[in-house]
Design an enzyme around this catalytic site. Structure first.
Site, PDB file in Angstrom:
ATOM      1  N   GLY A 110       0.796  -1.213   0.000  1.00  0.00           N
ATOM      2  CA  GLY A 110       0.000   0.000   0.000  1.00  0.00           C
ATOM      3  C   GLY A 110       0.832   1.266   0.000  1.00  0.00           C
ATOM      4  N   SER A 111       0.346   2.282   0.673  1.00  0.00           N
ATOM      5  CA  SER A 111       0.940   3.626   0.587  1.00  0.00           C
ATOM      6  C   SER A 111       2.307   3.749   1.243  1.00  0.00           C
ATOM      7  CB  SER A 111      -0.024   4.653   1.184  1.00  0.00           C
ATOM      8  OG  SER A 111      -1.192   4.744   0.386  1.00  0.00           O
ATOM      9  N   THR A 112       2.755   2.733   1.982  1.00  0.00           N
ATOM     10  CA  THR A 112       4.147   2.794   2.457  1.00  0.00           C
ATOM     11  C   THR A 112       5.091   2.863   1.262  1.00  0.00           C
ATOM     12  OG1 THR A 112       4.269   0.371   2.572  1.00  0.00           O
ATOM     13  CG2 THR A 112       3.682   1.532   4.600  1.00  0.00           C
ATOM     14  N   PHE A 113       4.647   2.321   0.103  1.00  0.00           N
ATOM     15  CA  PHE A 113       5.468   2.337  -1.110  1.00  0.00           C
ATOM     16  C   PHE A 113       5.614   3.742  -1.678  1.00  0.00           C
ATOM     17  CE2 PHE A 113       6.665  -1.834  -1.400  1.00  0.00           C
ATOM     18  CZ  PHE A 113       7.116  -2.221  -2.654  1.00  0.00           C
ATOM     19  N   LYS A 114       4.769   4.672  -1.238  1.00  0.00           N
ATOM     20  CA  LYS A 114       4.913   6.055  -1.705  1.00  0.00           C
ATOM     21  C   LYS A 114       6.213   6.664  -1.198  1.00  0.00           C
ATOM     22  CE  LYS A 114      -0.056   6.646  -2.203  1.00  0.00           C
ATOM     23  NZ  LYS A 114      -1.321   7.090  -1.602  1.00  0.00           N
TER      24      LYS A 114
END
Length: 570
Positions: A292-296
């Site tokens: 999820g958004s941790t990959f941002k």
């Protein structure tokens, strides 16, 4: 004898005083005595030669079935200790029950008696063993002292006990996935126990050279105190948020040492009856997830590191992105143009997708491989999953990967990749053994620039102050980080109601020393009407871990610069 004596008397001359001279008789008797002695010695010498020859012959023969077979259980294993010397695994002595069927008087009676002490005994299997006529069979391994005493009192002929060694794990469930366990033959089958075997212990045991006094303890990077905290917090969170699983890791940013790592549900290595159940999985290193958004964190770092994007760059997030049959929207869209810091703190899918588009498909894929999140992780722990990605990357794959969908990796690798964005730009493969900062730099790989690191430190701090990471803050410890709420694929489609949440944090942000990453699988609202996103469950888990463990990790609180997000110059 009288007749013989009379003949000797008649033939014997007399002396002057009339005494009988017996010289010839003595000579005859002495000769016979010497002959008997020689014959006796010859017989005994022959017997000795026969016994010696038999022993030599037996020495060259293979083991027979007339006694207990050689076993690795009698060989020693080294103690496993944490970084402070606390014992995590050690050998203890135990007794196992065996039988010699050839000497068994009454198999039926033996089974009936044994069942009074061992009610779980398999009647049919045990009966076959006792009637097999073999020289040796195991009946029950690793008895308790009470069981051994009660069986001895039964007085069953043809059975015996053998002292063996087994592993004892003082920390129980707390370190189960890291330390691992051994099987009934004392062979390492998971965790660091298996790693130790693979490093040559198995060969030492087989050769009989694994002697306790010669085996030095294996010191892990784990701090048992911090490990207890992490395990306690993830177990509490799983119950609190009605989730199916949870996990957490504390990683030393400067050395790559894993200070603590836990995953629940887990098992008790001292009684691992449920260790093979489907839900018993070390989700931190062996579980694959869309993060999820941790990959941002990676998407923004990639854009900044490319030199094509600065903190002042703008991205239009006013409209959804449609590509093929997919439409990319923001969860809480602002409906306007966003700066890079705004894309990060508002966790804009649209803005992240456009950041990735600036870099390009091949550049995006190369960057994720450079940070190791799509490579199989290299570490001592055997339970490591290989990340998955599309065989051929197309634009849609790059866009969805920008916000953590469409590719899967492990939570531990995500933490390692984020550490590289905090420690000066060096990718350091994680270790479960102790390692110094100098040793870490010997294996480190430069993956991003110092300027990129400065930017990411600022964004992490800003996100904890004004964005989705507010619930991860801990007074005095300057925490920064990024949330990740990923929809899970159910029956081939993304579900809006089933989530995999994560939060990755670094602290203290003025000079980051540790990464803390937590996950929670399929959480529900704590109470009706409450949210179930990462900011409301994974982030508080991080805060609790940092609050309790920071003093043990040697991080002193500083209340003079609470989350002071100082803008770097670009």
């Amino acid at each position: 004898m009288i007749g013989v004596l009379n003949k000797l008397l008649k033939r014997s001359p007399r002396s002057d005083n009339g005494s009988i001279v017996l010289d010839s008789a003595r000579k005859a008797t002495g000769g016979k005595t010497r002959t008997r002695v020689v014959m006796t010695m010859t017989v005994f010498f022959g017997i000795y030669i026969a016994i010696t020859g038999r022993l030599v012959w037996l020495g060259f023969q293979g083991p027979s079935d007339s006694g207990p077979p050689p076993s690795r259980v009698t060989a020693s294993r080294p103690d496993i200790v944490d970084r402070n010397g606390e014992v995590l695994a050690t050998d203890i002595r135990t007794s196992s029950l065996f039988a010699e069927p050839r000497h068994m008087v009454d198999a039926d009676e033996a089974i009936e008696k044994l069942a009074t002490v061992l009610p779980e005994i398999d009647y049919e299997q045990t009966y076959k063993k006792l009637k097999s006529g073999a020289g040796f069979v195991w009946l029950q391994r690793q008895l308790t002292p009470k069981q051994q005493s009660e069986i001895m009192q039964l007085g069953i002929p043809g059975i015996g006990f053998r002292t063996e060694k087994r592993r004892f794990y003082p920390a129980g469930e707390t370190t189960s996935y890291v330390v691992g366990l051994t099987n009934i033959d004392n062979q390492g089958i998971s965790g660091m126990e298996k790693y130790i075997d693979d490093q040559g212990l198995a060969d030492l045991q087989q050769s009989g050279l694994a002697v306790a006094r010669d085996l030095k303890p294996v010191k892990l990077s784990i701090d048992l105190r911090v490990q207890h905290i992490v395990r306690d917090e993830v177990a509490t969170a799983m119950e609190k948020y009605h989730a199916i699983a949870a996990g957490g890791v504390v990683l030393n940013i400067k050395t790559g040492e894993v200070m603590a790592m836990a995953s629940v549900p887990d098992f008790d290595p001292n009684n691992p009856y449920n260790a093979q159940e489907k839900d018993r999985l070390n989700r931190m290193s062996a579980g694959l997830y869309e993060m999820g958004s941790t990959f941002k964190s990676f998407t923004t770092a990639m854009a900044l590191d490319s030199g094509k994007v600065t903190m002042d760059s703008k991205f239009d997030a006013s409209r959804p992105i449609t590509i093929g049959r997919q439409t990319i929207r923001d969860f809480h869209g602002k409906g306007r143009v966003l700066s890079v810091p705004e894309v990060f703190i508002y966790s804009s899918n649209i803005g992240s997708a456009k950041e990735a588009d600036v870099v390009g498909i091949e550049g995006h894929r190369e960057f994720l491989h450079r940070l190791g999140v799509l490579e199989k992780m290299k570490t001592e722990l055997p339970e490591v999953a290989k990340p998955t990605e599309p065989k051929v990357w197309k634009k849609v794959h790059s866009i969805t990967a920008a916000f953590g969908h469409g590719i899967s990796t492990t939570p531990l690798q995500t933490a390692v990749g984020c550490a590289a964005l905090m420690n000066g730009g060096f990718l350091i493969q994680p270790t479960f053994l102790t390692r110094t900062a100098d040793q870490a730099m010997d294996v480190a790989k430069k993956v991003v620039s110092e300027k990129t690191v400065e930017g990411m430190r600022y964004l992490y701090t800003l996100n904890a102050e004004k964005g989705s990471g507010k619930n991860a803050r801990v007074a005095g410890y300057r925490v920064g980080g990024k949330t990740g709420t990923a929809e899970k694929v159910i029956n081939g489609r993304y579900s809006k109601d089933v989530r995999f949440n994560a939060f990755v944090a670094a602290f203290p942000m003025d000079d980051p020393q540790y990464i803390v990453l937590t996950i929670i699988d399929e959480p529900k609202p704590e109470k009706p009407g409450m949210g179930a996103t990462a900011g409301s469950n994974a982030a508080p888990m991080v805060a609790n871990i940092i609050r309790r463990s920071a003093p043990m990790l040697g991080v002193k609180p500083d209340f003079g610069q609470e989350n002071a997000a100082t803008m770097v110059s670009y």
